[in-house]
Design a protein around this motif. Structure first.
Motif, PDB file in Angstrom:
ATOM      1  N   TYR A 148     -34.029  -2.744 -27.995  1.00  0.00           N
ATOM      2  CA  TYR A 148     -33.914  -3.180 -26.600  1.00  0.00           C
ATOM      3  C   TYR A 148     -32.470  -3.477 -26.221  1.00  0.00           C
ATOM      4  CZ  TYR A 148     -34.364  -6.151 -22.469  1.00  0.00           C
ATOM      5  OH  TYR A 148     -34.223  -6.698 -21.212  1.00  0.00           O
ATOM      6  N   ASP A 149     -31.736  -4.150 -27.089  1.00  0.00           N
ATOM      7  CA  ASP A 149     -30.355  -4.510 -26.781  1.00  0.00           C
ATOM      8  C   ASP A 149     -29.496  -3.260 -26.631  1.00  0.00           C
ATOM      9  OD1 ASP A 149     -28.408  -6.865 -26.622  1.00  0.00           O
ATOM     10  OD2 ASP A 149     -27.467  -5.602 -28.144  1.00  0.00           O
ATOM     11  N   THR A 150     -29.751  -2.244 -27.443  1.00  0.00           N
ATOM     12  CA  THR A 150     -28.990  -1.001 -27.344  1.00  0.00           C
ATOM     13  C   THR A 150     -29.271  -0.289 -26.031  1.00  0.00           C
ATOM     14  OG1 THR A 150     -29.049  -0.765 -29.751  1.00  0.00           O
ATOM     15  CG2 THR A 150     -28.526   1.195 -28.470  1.00  0.00           C
ATOM     16  N   LEU A 151     -30.539  -0.230 -25.649  1.00  0.00           N
ATOM     17  CA  LEU A 151     -30.884   0.410 -24.382  1.00  0.00           C
ATOM     18  C   LEU A 151     -30.273  -0.328 -23.203  1.00  0.00           C
ATOM     19  CD1 LEU A 151     -34.655   1.206 -25.016  1.00  0.00           C
ATOM     20  CD2 LEU A 151     -32.792   2.857 -24.863  1.00  0.00           C
ATOM     21  N   GLN A 152     -30.289  -1.647 -23.241  1.00  0.00           N
ATOM     22  CA  GLN A 152     -29.707  -2.414 -22.142  1.00  0.00           C
ATOM     23  C   GLN A 152     -28.207  -2.179 -22.040  1.00  0.00           C
ATOM     24  OE1 GLN A 152     -29.019  -6.769 -22.358  1.00  0.00           O
ATOM     25  NE2 GLN A 152     -30.579  -6.909 -20.750  1.00  0.00           N
ATOM     26  N   TYR A 153     -27.519  -2.186 -23.179  1.00  0.00           N
ATOM     27  CA  TYR A 153     -26.067  -1.976 -23.156  1.00  0.00           C
ATOM     28  C   TYR A 153     -25.730  -0.583 -22.625  1.00  0.00           C
ATOM     29  CZ  TYR A 153     -21.260  -1.660 -24.784  1.00  0.00           C
ATOM     30  OH  TYR A 153     -19.903  -1.498 -24.853  1.00  0.00           O
ATOM     31  N   CYS A 154     -26.453   0.433 -23.063  1.00  0.00           N
ATOM     32  CA  CYS A 154     -26.175   1.792 -22.601  1.00  0.00           C
ATOM     33  C   CYS A 154     -26.476   1.946 -21.115  1.00  0.00           C
ATOM     34  CB  CYS A 154     -26.995   2.782 -23.417  1.00  0.00           C
ATOM     35  SG  CYS A 154     -26.535   2.877 -25.161  1.00  0.00           S
ATOM     36  N   ASP A 155     -27.498   1.277 -20.622  1.00  0.00           N
ATOM     37  CA  ASP A 155     -27.813   1.341 -19.197  1.00  0.00           C
ATOM     38  C   ASP A 155     -26.708   0.714 -18.361  1.00  0.00           C
ATOM     39  OD1 ASP A 155     -29.509   1.549 -16.781  1.00  0.00           O
ATOM     40  OD2 ASP A 155     -29.580  -0.627 -16.976  1.00  0.00           O
ATOM     41  N   LEU A 183     -12.240   0.442 -21.483  1.00  0.00           N
ATOM     42  CA  LEU A 183     -12.100  -0.934 -21.000  1.00  0.00           C
ATOM     43  C   LEU A 183     -13.423  -1.489 -20.491  1.00  0.00           C
ATOM     44  CD1 LEU A 183      -8.666  -0.669 -19.128  1.00  0.00           C
ATOM     45  CD2 LEU A 183      -9.128  -1.709 -21.360  1.00  0.00           C
ATOM     46  N   ILE A 184     -14.212  -0.660 -19.826  1.00  0.00           N
ATOM     47  CA  ILE A 184     -15.530  -1.108 -19.363  1.00  0.00           C
ATOM     48  C   ILE A 184     -16.427  -1.454 -20.536  1.00  0.00           C
ATOM     49  CG2 ILE A 184     -17.619  -0.356 -18.178  1.00  0.00           C
ATOM     50  CD1 ILE A 184     -15.780   1.307 -16.335  1.00  0.00           C
ATOM     51  N   ALA A 185     -16.399  -0.625 -21.594  1.00  0.00           N
ATOM     52  CA  ALA A 185     -17.204  -0.916 -22.788  1.00  0.00           C
ATOM     53  C   ALA A 185     -16.797  -2.240 -23.425  1.00  0.00           C
ATOM     54  CB  ALA A 185     -17.073   0.227 -23.795  1.00  0.00           C
ATOM     55  N   MET A 186     -15.491  -2.520 -23.436  1.00  0.00           N
ATOM     56  CA  MET A 186     -15.023  -3.783 -24.004  1.00  0.00           C
ATOM     57  C   MET A 186     -15.492  -4.974 -23.160  1.00  0.00           C
ATOM     58  SD  MET A 186     -11.163  -5.225 -24.360  1.00  0.00           S
ATOM     59  CE  MET A 186     -11.149  -5.415 -22.583  1.00  0.00           C
ATOM     60  N   SER A 187     -15.370  -4.862 -21.833  1.00  0.00           N
ATOM     61  CA  SER A 187     -15.751  -5.979 -20.958  1.00  0.00           C
ATOM     62  C   SER A 187     -17.253  -6.242 -21.019  1.00  0.00           C
ATOM     63  CB  SER A 187     -15.312  -5.705 -19.526  1.00  0.00           C
ATOM     64  OG  SER A 187     -15.992  -4.576 -19.008  1.00  0.00           O
ATOM     65  N   LEU A 188     -18.064  -5.179 -21.137  1.00  0.00           N
ATOM     66  CA  LEU A 188     -19.507  -5.374 -21.248  1.00  0.00           C
ATOM     67  C   LEU A 188     -19.888  -6.038 -22.558  1.00  0.00           C
ATOM     68  CD1 LEU A 188     -20.888  -2.032 -19.758  1.00  0.00           C
ATOM     69  CD2 LEU A 188     -20.954  -4.299 -18.729  1.00  0.00           C
ATOM     70  N   GLN A 189     -19.129  -5.768 -23.598  1.00  0.00           N
ATOM     71  CA  GLN A 189     -19.404  -6.433 -24.869  1.00  0.00           C
ATOM     72  C   GLN A 189     -19.083  -7.922 -24.789  1.00  0.00           C
ATOM     73  OE1 GLN A 189     -20.882  -5.200 -27.474  1.00  0.00           O
ATOM     74  NE2 GLN A 189     -20.681  -7.035 -28.733  1.00  0.00           N
ATOM     75  N   LEU A 190     -18.064  -8.282 -24.020  1.00  0.00           N
ATOM     76  CA  LEU A 190     -17.715  -9.691 -23.876  1.00  0.00           C
ATOM     77  C   LEU A 190     -18.720 -10.433 -23.005  1.00  0.00           C
ATOM     78  CD1 LEU A 190     -13.847  -9.379 -23.384  1.00  0.00           C
ATOM     79  CD2 LEU A 190     -15.069 -10.080 -25.444  1.00  0.00           C
ATOM     80  N   ASP A 191     -19.093  -9.864 -21.877  1.00  0.00           N
ATOM     81  CA  ASP A 191     -20.033 -10.512 -20.957  1.00  0.00           C
ATOM     82  C   ASP A 191     -20.785  -9.414 -20.225  1.00  0.00           C
ATOM     83  OD1 ASP A 191     -21.461 -12.166 -19.359  1.00  0.00           O
ATOM     84  OD2 ASP A 191     -19.776 -12.860 -18.149  1.00  0.00           O
ATOM     85  N   ARG A 192     -21.990  -9.148 -20.703  1.00  0.00           N
ATOM     86  CA  ARG A 192     -22.733  -7.993 -20.201  1.00  0.00           C
ATOM     87  C   ARG A 192     -23.154  -8.162 -18.753  1.00  0.00           C
ATOM     88  NH1 ARG A 192     -27.097  -5.829 -24.281  1.00  0.00           N
ATOM     89  NH2 ARG A 192     -25.147  -5.860 -25.470  1.00  0.00           N
ATOM     90  N   ARG A 193     -23.463  -9.381 -18.343  1.00  0.00           N
ATOM     91  CA  ARG A 193     -23.961  -9.621 -16.998  1.00  0.00           C
ATOM     92  C   ARG A 193     -22.909 -10.222 -16.073  1.00  0.00           C
ATOM     93  NH1 ARG A 193     -29.396  -9.004 -16.505  1.00  0.00           N
ATOM     94  NH2 ARG A 193     -30.603  -8.835 -18.421  1.00  0.00           N
ATOM     95  N   GLY A 194     -21.651 -10.107 -16.447  1.00  0.00           N
ATOM     96  CA  GLY A 194     -20.602 -10.642 -15.596  1.00  0.00           C
ATOM     97  C   GLY A 194     -20.458  -9.847 -14.306  1.00  0.00           C
ATOM     98  N   VAL A 195     -20.153 -10.554 -13.228  1.00  0.00           N
ATOM     99  CA  VAL A 195     -20.028  -9.898 -11.922  1.00  0.00           C
ATOM    100  C   VAL A 195     -18.836  -8.953 -11.897  1.00  0.00           C
ATOM    101  CG1 VAL A 195     -19.704 -10.315  -9.465  1.00  0.00           C
ATOM    102  CG2 VAL A 195     -21.138 -11.864 -10.808  1.00  0.00           C
ATOM    103  N   TRP A 196     -17.741  -9.349 -12.531  1.00  0.00           N
ATOM    104  CA  TRP A 196     -16.531  -8.545 -12.474  1.00  0.00           C
ATOM    105  C   TRP A 196     -16.579  -7.328 -13.378  1.00  0.00           C
ATOM    106  CZ3 TRP A 196     -13.201  -8.774  -8.718  1.00  0.00           C
ATOM    107  CH2 TRP A 196     -13.097  -9.952  -7.971  1.00  0.00           C
ATOM    108  N   ASN A 197     -17.600  -7.215 -14.208  1.00  0.00           N
ATOM    109  CA  ASN A 197     -17.729  -6.003 -15.006  1.00  0.00           C
ATOM    110  C   ASN A 197     -17.993  -4.782 -14.131  1.00  0.00           C
ATOM    111  OD1 ASN A 197     -17.332  -7.300 -17.433  1.00  0.00           O
ATOM    112  ND2 ASN A 197     -19.498  -7.743 -17.719  1.00  0.00           N
TER     113      ASN A 197
END
Length: 562
Positions: free
Chosen positions: A394-401, A434-448
């Motif tokens: 589930y976590d992998t699918l969410q990150y890829c989405d 850079l987007i992949a890095m920011s999503l790893q730090l905070d997946r649900r952040g607004v600024w991502n």
């Protein structure tokens, strides 16, 4: 704060609090206040509070003493190995304060393992002194009372965070009789155990008792055990209300769930109310979420203000501590409809993929295909209940989405900017990393999502201004491009962002998020720029021809066939 010692007279004032240590195996406690007078030798009206004054009033024992009558308070099952505060407050007028050292108190403990009588300091203490006596003695002055219990050894096994199993050394079954209680100690005093659920299950062994009449009462309490089950069936201690349980031949199983138990030693007391002996199987464990929140919930570990605790996140309208409340639950047909909406709405990316391939934007088409695939299967896995399909973790699918959604917006806006190809592909790769890095730090952040969008828009506006200045007219120059493509695409994009940001809630998520999928995919199909003039569209009917071309080599003044 003075410490009242057993058998030692201590000068005491009415307004001064004192404390006393309750020893282990104390079955009862009796407090008595004698001869309280004011400085004018008049009767003193006082209030005595036993227990911490910082706790709510329900956790305190309060008595009011007026006149020359002695006041007494008896406590059953006081908390073991704890300090109890004793506070005496004057209730009279301000000018009639009680004289310092004008009280005489008597405190007595009754123990489980010994029976001996100590002196009554109230009868021998002089005025102006306070005497406290702790004796493992009778519960009152009229007679003696002895207790006996069977202590069963229990081993604590830590399995994981907020996950503990208790194992009985003598086996899961414990003997229970009607003469004395059987006691089990469940240690929850590590400071990290209060964030889970304490589960205790009892099963009466019918083969060990006469099936005619067999009834076992039990009580789960903190700080001290309940020792009078057979006499009163009252599951309460001196300061806390316990949790009662019972099993019988007609109902041989019982389960208790204590949510977020307090950090302390917990006790399970069992006693047979009839017959002489029986056996009860006990299962006790600490789990983050009971029953793992069932099929309609997910157990989550949370940390807030330094406290770690677990909770169930319920879906599909289910509620309750373990997601078992179906008062507002969705039916299976509604769940099927929600799953179909969230998954099939991603097929609207097919027109965008077709337009990108037709216009020879193969990298963009690959990104859209990636986003459509993982968004479809992520939402198929994100559904609660029985309508679930997970092809990956589930976590992998969410990150890829999430990654595909943000990168799709990134490459679309950069494609609209019409910068040079080498610069465009460098920005593609660098922005994706850079987007992949920011999503790893905070997946649900607004600024991502907002960050890449704003940066890409700045690049697009700068590129359009550059092209407009260079060509000395508005860019894009065709009014048809603005009317039939750009304005509809921008309108769809703004509507999609408004639905996503302002209209989406937990109740309408299935519908609003499906609308988000449709609007974003359609806007991409409108916003993609036309193909370069030197690029021809894909024509599968064209035949490939082979031919020779004569080229002149100016340096050697010869002709070469290529």
């Amino acid at each position: 704060m003075p410490v009242l010692e057993p058998g030692v007279a201590v000068p005491q004032t009415v307004v001064s609090p004192a404390k006393v240590f309750v020893p282990k195996h104390a079955a009862g406690m009796q407090f008595e206040l004698q001869r309280c007078v004011t400085s004018e030798r008049k009767a003193c009206a006082v209030r005595v509070v036993l227990g911490s004054i910082t706790l709510p009033q329900s956790f305190q024992k309060i008595i009011t003493c007026t006149g020359n009558v002695n006041c007494s308070l008896a406590l059953e099952s006081p908390p073991w190995e704890k300090w109890l505060q004793i506070m005496v407050e004057s209730l009279g007028p301000a000018n009639a304060t009680c004289r310092p050292g004008s009280t005489s108190s008597f405190l007595n403990f009754s123990s489980l393992n010994q029976s001996q009588t100590g002196p009554r300091p109230g009868s021998t203490g002089a005025a102006g002194s306070s005497t406290l006596s702790t004796t493992e003695a009778s519960h009152n002055a009229s007679g003696q009372r002895s207790f006996c219990l069977q202590n069963q050894p229990v081993v604590r096994e830590d399995l994981d965070v907020v996950s503990v199993r208790y194992r009985l050394l003598n086996g899961p079954s414990v003997p229970v009789n009607n003469l004395s209680p059987t006691l089990l100690l469940l240690s929850l005093n590590t400071g990290m155990d209060s964030g889970g659920s304490l589960v205790i299950s009892l099963l009466l062994n019918k083969t060990s008792v006469n099936l005619a009449n067999a009834s076992v009462v039990a009580c789960v309490s903190a700080a001290s055990p309940v020792l009078s089950l057979n006499a009163t069936h009252n599951c309460s201690t001196a300061f806390f209300q316990g949790y009662p349980l019972s099993v019988s031949t007609s109902s041989a199983e019982a389960t208790l769930i204590v949510l977020y138990p307090q950090t302390d030693d917990w006790f399970l007391s069992l006693q047979l109310t009839c017959l002489r002996e029986a056996k009860v199987t006990v299962f006790a464990y600490l789990t983050p979420c009971f029953n793992d929140c069932g099929p309609y919930g997910q157990c989550s570990l949370l940390r807030r203000h330094g406290y770690l605790y677990a909770g169930c996140s319920c879906k599909a309208g289910w509620g309750g501590w373990s997601c078992t409340d179906d008062a507002k639950a969705q039916s299976v047909s509604v769940q099927n409809l929600a799953t179909l909406l969230l998954t099939l709405s991603n097929l609207m990316f097919l027109p965008a993929i077709a337009v990108a391939i037709y216009r020879y934007y193969l990298v963009e088409a690959s990104v859209y295909t990636y986003t459509m695939f993982f968004s479809t299967f992520y939402h198929a896995c994100d559904q609660p209940g029985i309508v679930v399909l997970c092809i990956m973790d589930y976590d992998t699918l969410q990150y890829c989405d999430f990654l595909g959604s943000v990168v799709s917006i990134w490459v679309t806006i950069l494609c609209m900017s019409r910068v040079k190809k080498i610069l465009k592909y460098v920005l593609f790769v660098l922005g994706t990393l850079l987007i992949a890095m920011s999503l790893q730090l905070d997946r649900r952040g607004v600024w991502n999502m907002m960050g890449p969008c704003l940066f890409a828009l700045v690049i697009m506006v700068a590129a359009w201004v550059y092209h407009g200045v260079k060509r000395r007219h508005c860019y894009p120059s065709s009014w048809k491009r603005w009317v039939f493509y750009l304005l509809p695409g921008i309108t769809l994009a703004f509507i999609a962002i408004s639905v996503y940001a302002f209209m989406e809630t937990n109740e309408n998520y299935y519908y609003t998020h499906s609308i988000w999928h449709v609007l974003v995919a359609c806007s991409v199909a409108f916003l993609l720029p036309p193909r370069d003039k030197h690029k021809k569209p894909w024509a599968w009917s064209q035949k490939l021809t082979c031919r020779y071309q004569i080229c002149q080599n100016d340096r050697e003044e010869l002709y070469a066939v290529t």
